[in-house]
Design an enzyme around this catalytic site. Structure first.
Site, PDB file in Angstrom:
ATOM      1  N   SER A  70       0.847  -1.205   0.000  1.00 58.75           N
ATOM      2  CA  SER A  70       0.000   0.000   0.000  1.00 58.75           C
ATOM      3  C   SER A  70       0.879   1.250   0.000  1.00 58.75           C
ATOM      4  O   SER A  70       2.100   1.167   0.209  1.00 58.75           O
ATOM      5  CB  SER A  70      -0.878   0.007   1.256  1.00 58.75           C
ATOM      6  OG  SER A  70      -0.061   0.224   2.394  1.00 58.75           O
ATOM      7  N   ASP A  78      -1.298  -1.866  -3.936  1.00 55.68           N
ATOM      8  CA  ASP A  78      -2.658  -1.896  -3.381  1.00 55.68           C
ATOM      9  C   ASP A  78      -3.188  -0.459  -3.270  1.00 55.68           C
ATOM     10  O   ASP A  78      -2.507   0.421  -2.723  1.00 55.68           O
ATOM     11  CB  ASP A  78      -2.570  -2.548  -1.985  1.00 55.68           C
ATOM     12  CG  ASP A  78      -3.927  -2.889  -1.407  1.00 55.68           C
ATOM     13  OD1 ASP A  78      -4.877  -3.108  -2.183  1.00 55.68           O
ATOM     14  OD2 ASP A  78      -4.034  -2.958  -0.154  1.00 55.68           O
ATOM     15  N   HIS A 105     -11.952  -6.961  -1.912  1.00 58.31           N
ATOM     16  CA  HIS A 105     -11.185  -6.274  -0.853  1.00 58.31           C
ATOM     17  C   HIS A 105     -11.901  -6.479   0.477  1.00 58.31           C
ATOM     18  O   HIS A 105     -13.045  -6.927   0.516  1.00 58.31           O
ATOM     19  CB  HIS A 105     -11.106  -4.770  -1.152  1.00 58.31           C
ATOM     20  CG  HIS A 105     -10.086  -4.439  -2.183  1.00 58.31           C
ATOM     21  ND1 HIS A 105      -8.964  -3.696  -1.899  1.00 58.31           N
ATOM     22  CD2 HIS A 105      -9.997  -4.770  -3.487  1.00 58.31           C
ATOM     23  CE1 HIS A 105      -8.235  -3.577  -3.002  1.00 58.31           C
ATOM     24  NE2 HIS A 105      -8.845  -4.212  -3.978  1.00 58.31           N
ATOM     25  N   ALA A 119     -11.501  -8.581   2.875  1.00 61.96           N
ATOM     26  CA  ALA A 119     -11.965  -9.974   2.967  1.00 61.96           C
ATOM     27  C   ALA A 119     -11.387 -10.743   4.148  1.00 61.96           C
ATOM     28  O   ALA A 119     -11.488 -11.971   4.191  1.00 61.96           O
ATOM     29  CB  ALA A 119     -11.650 -10.685   1.664  1.00 61.96           C
TER      30      ALA A 119
HETATM   31  P1  13P Z   1      -8.931  -6.435   5.313  1.00 62.14           P
HETATM   32  O1  13P Z   1      -8.889  -5.178   6.115  1.00 62.14           O
HETATM   33  O2  13P Z   1     -10.258  -7.110   5.422  1.00 62.14           O
HETATM   34  O3  13P Z   1      -7.815  -7.364   5.615  1.00 62.14           O
HETATM   35  O4  13P Z   1      -8.786  -6.020   3.757  1.00 62.14           O
HETATM   36  C1  13P Z   1      -7.530  -5.692   3.220  1.00 62.14           C
HETATM   37  C2  13P Z   1      -7.626  -5.081   1.876  1.00 62.14           C
HETATM   38  O5  13P Z   1      -8.650  -5.032   1.232  1.00 62.14           O
HETATM   39  C3  13P Z   1      -6.393  -4.507   1.311  1.00 62.14           C
HETATM   40  O6  13P Z   1      -6.599  -3.863   0.102  1.00 62.14           O
HETATM   41  O1  G3H Z   2      -6.717  -1.669   2.216  1.00 63.00           O
HETATM   42  C1  G3H Z   2      -5.874  -1.299   3.012  1.00 63.00           C
HETATM   43  C2  G3H Z   2      -4.835  -2.229   3.504  1.00 63.00           C
HETATM   44  O2  G3H Z   2      -5.265  -2.877   4.680  1.00 63.00           O
HETATM   45  C3  G3H Z   2      -3.562  -1.476   3.715  1.00 63.00           C
HETATM   46  O3  G3H Z   2      -3.655  -0.638   4.819  1.00 63.00           O
HETATM   47  O4  G3H Z   2      -3.022   1.610   3.959  1.00 63.00           O
HETATM   48  O5  G3H Z   2      -2.784   1.026   6.395  1.00 63.00           O
HETATM   49  O6  G3H Z   2      -1.243   0.028   4.698  1.00 63.00           O
HETATM   50  P1  G3H Z   2      -2.601   0.584   4.979  1.00 63.00           P
HETATM   51 ZN    ZN Z   3      -8.469  -2.882  -0.076  1.00 62.86          ZN
END
Ligand code: 13P
Ligand code: G3H
Ligand code: ZN
Length: 308
Positions: free
Chosen positions: A50, A82, A211, A213
């Site tokens: 991310s 991500d 997402h 999930a």
């Molecule tokens: P969770 O918070 O359910 O693990 O989802 C993660 C996610 O969608 C990251 O893009």
């Molecule tokens: O969808 C988000 C992911 O859980 C990543 O989270 O932006 O805090 O790294 P983050």
């Molecule tokens: Zn996500």
């Protein structure tokens, strides 16, 4: 072994009625825990980074950690961005060695989302990188969606078809009731499988992404809470729903929260049981083991064990 694209991986997953786990990575222990599990389970895998992870660990460290894991475990890995929020971050990851990027234009209007996704697709495809897009909004529990509001937030199947055709994206993240984090539902968990079915019917063979999930297993929450954590009321997506989605058009299932819970619980346990401990290896090692156990279980729920 190599950094690979999702193209063949998703074709096989779709045809085989299973999904691939996409796990968020932020540091060495997380990368090691996931990839050791994946190697043992002979599963395909997507490691995703991310904007927050890039800020925390830096792009170069994460790329090199993933390459090191690939060498040590002899597995192929998809390295994915991500929730890329604009063209620039996607470009920087395409240029910086990722094999897949997500452009998350879900906060924009439909037309703006089409425009930015198209721009990313043109740039990424020219360099052999695949693109995940998002249409529809993942709701937070605070949104407390009423049935009448679902159409405004969840992915519209007809729009999904138009969006995919106009943008040329390789996979699409949809909103059918999941959300990020540990608090996904206030009452009974429910996903809109009818909507997923409609999207699947209109886009046959096209890979869908789920997402938010994480299933937030209560044993992981309990370990956190037993050792001084305070996460009451956490609720994830039940595993049978994840398994059902994986048998449908969902080819990629995003998981971060479950890894965070596993890691945090393991570290808390060490600190509470051995308050004198201050060797990082003595708490990061158990954290890595806890992540490995979660991933081994997860790939079985997704049905992708043995499919690498
Ligand atoms: P969770 O918070 O359910 O693990 O989802 C993660 C996610 O969608 C990251 O893009
Ligand atoms: O969808 C988000 C992911 O859980 C990543 O989270 O932006 O805090 O790294 P983050
Ligand atoms: Zn996500």
């Amino acid at each position: 072994m190599a950094l690979i694209s999702t193209k063949e991986m998703f074709k096989k997953a779709y045809a085989g009625g299973y999904a691939v786990g996409a796990f968020n990575v932020n540091d060495m222990e997380i990368v090691q825990g996931i990839t050791e599990a994946i190697a043992e389970e002979k599963a395909p895998v997507i490691l995703q980074v991310s904007a927050g992870a890039r800020k925390y660990a830096r792009h170069e460290y994460l790329v090199h950690l993933v390459k090191a894991a690939m060498e040590c475990t002899k597995i192929d890995i998809v390295l994915h961005l991500d929730h890329g929020e604009d063209f620039e971050v996607c470009k920087s990851c395409v240029d910086g060695g990722f094999t897949s990027v997500m452009i998350d234009g879900s906060k924009h209007t439909f037309e703006e989302n089409v425009a930015v996704t198209k721009k990313v697709v043109e740039y990424a495809h020219a360099k052999g990188v695949v693109v995940e897009a998002e249409l529809g909004k993942l709701a937070g529990i605070e949104d407390n969606i009423k049935v009448s509001e679902k159409d405004a937030i969840f992915t519209d199947p007809k729009q999904a078809k138009e969006f995919v055709e106009r943008t040329g994206c390789d996979s699409l993240a949809i909103a059918i009731g999941t959300s990020h984090g540990a608090y996904k539902f206030k009452g009974a968990a429910a996903l809109d499988f009818d909507r997923l079915q409609k999207i699947q019917d209109l886009l046959p063979g096209f890979p869908i992404v789920l997402h938010g999930a994480s299933s937030v297993p209560q044993d992981l929450v309990a370990i956190c809470n037993q050792y001084g954590g305070k996460i009451p009321g956490a609720q994830g997506v039940p595993e049978d729903m994840i398994a059902k989605a994986a048998k449908m058009a969902v080819c990629k299932v995003n998981i971060d929260t479950d890894l965070r819970l596993a890691m945090t619980g393991a570290i808390r346990k060490v600190f509470i049981e051995t308050p004198g401990e201050f060797d990082p290896r003595k708490y990061l090692g158990p954290a890595r083991d806890a992540i490995k156990a979660v991933v081994k279980h997860k790939v079985r729920v997704l049905g992708c064990n043995g499919k690498a």
